[in-house]
Design a protein around this motif. Sequence first.
Motif, short mmCIF file in Angstrom:
data_model
loop_
_atom_site.label_atom_id
_atom_site.label_comp_id
_atom_site.label_asym_id
_atom_site.label_seq_id
_atom_site.Cartn_x
_atom_site.Cartn_y
_atom_site.Cartn_z
N ARG A 98 14.79 -40.72 -73.37
CA ARG A 98 15.69 -40.17 -74.35
C ARG A 98 16.43 -39.18 -73.63
O ARG A 98 15.82 -38.49 -72.83
CB ARG A 98 15.27 -39.87 -75.77
N PHE A 99 17.65 -38.95 -74.04
CA PHE A 99 18.27 -37.57 -73.46
C PHE A 99 18.11 -36.68 -74.57
O PHE A 99 18.01 -36.91 -75.87
CB PHE A 99 19.80 -37.95 -73.34
N GLU A 100 18.01 -35.31 -74.13
CA GLU A 100 17.53 -34.33 -75.05
C GLU A 100 18.46 -33.14 -74.88
O GLU A 100 19.06 -32.81 -73.77
CB GLU A 100 16.28 -33.82 -74.81
N LEU A 101 18.66 -32.18 -76.01
CA LEU A 101 19.45 -31.05 -75.76
C LEU A 101 18.66 -30.15 -76.89
O LEU A 101 18.73 -30.21 -78.15
CB LEU A 101 20.86 -31.39 -76.24
N ALA A 102 18.19 -29.06 -76.16
CA ALA A 102 17.52 -27.97 -76.83
C ALA A 102 18.31 -26.93 -77.36
O ALA A 102 19.13 -26.42 -76.66
CB ALA A 102 16.41 -27.56 -76.00
N ALA A 108 18.76 -38.49 -77.83
CA ALA A 108 19.28 -39.88 -78.21
C ALA A 108 18.42 -40.79 -77.38
O ALA A 108 18.17 -40.66 -76.15
CB ALA A 108 20.89 -39.84 -77.59
N ASP A 109 17.77 -41.68 -78.02
CA ASP A 109 16.91 -42.92 -77.49
C ASP A 109 17.68 -43.80 -76.66
O ASP A 109 18.75 -44.18 -77.36
CB ASP A 109 16.05 -43.48 -78.33
N SER A 117 20.08 -46.67 -78.66
CA SER A 117 19.66 -47.12 -79.78
C SER A 117 19.47 -46.24 -81.13
O SER A 117 19.53 -46.79 -81.98
CB SER A 117 18.09 -47.80 -79.59
N TYR A 118 19.23 -45.14 -80.72
CA TYR A 118 19.22 -43.87 -81.74
C TYR A 118 19.60 -42.45 -81.33
O TYR A 118 19.18 -42.16 -80.40
CB TYR A 118 17.83 -43.95 -82.47
N VAL A 119 20.48 -41.74 -82.25
CA VAL A 119 20.66 -40.44 -81.86
C VAL A 119 20.09 -39.67 -83.18
O VAL A 119 20.34 -39.81 -84.38
CB VAL A 119 22.11 -40.08 -81.74
N GLU A 120 19.23 -38.41 -82.91
CA GLU A 120 18.86 -37.69 -83.92
C GLU A 120 19.05 -36.37 -83.87
O GLU A 120 18.98 -35.93 -82.70
CB GLU A 120 17.42 -38.18 -84.09
#
Length: 115
Positions: A37-41, A49-50, A61-64
């Motif tokens: 996944r890509f991550e933003l803290a 975003a998976d 596949s998924y953004v949370e």
Amino acid sequence: MGQAIGQTGGGQTGGGQAGGGQAGGEQAVTDNRAMGRFELAVGGQTVYADYRRNGPTLVISYVEAPPSLRGTGAAGRLMEGVMEAARAEGLKIVPLCSYAALWMRRNRRHTDLLA
């Protein structure tokens, strides 16, 4: 964590903060390959975003986003970082997630990345 994605002077990927550095404790978008996944803290919380890599394709596949970050633009800033990473790696994107698909339709400058 993962590999940082962001602009570091010449628009290259590497360290630094995406978009030149935002306020509010926001870090660079990172590619956490171990978790896929890509991550933003942002302020102690993480928008992500998976994805899965399928050859030259990045399947989102998924953004949370945590509820407190929804509507703040944090997921959009994450998506900008994802687009930057895909472009840098020569990948095309398949946005399975409805948010990612809608974001790409609204941000037409990235339609060339659609698989």
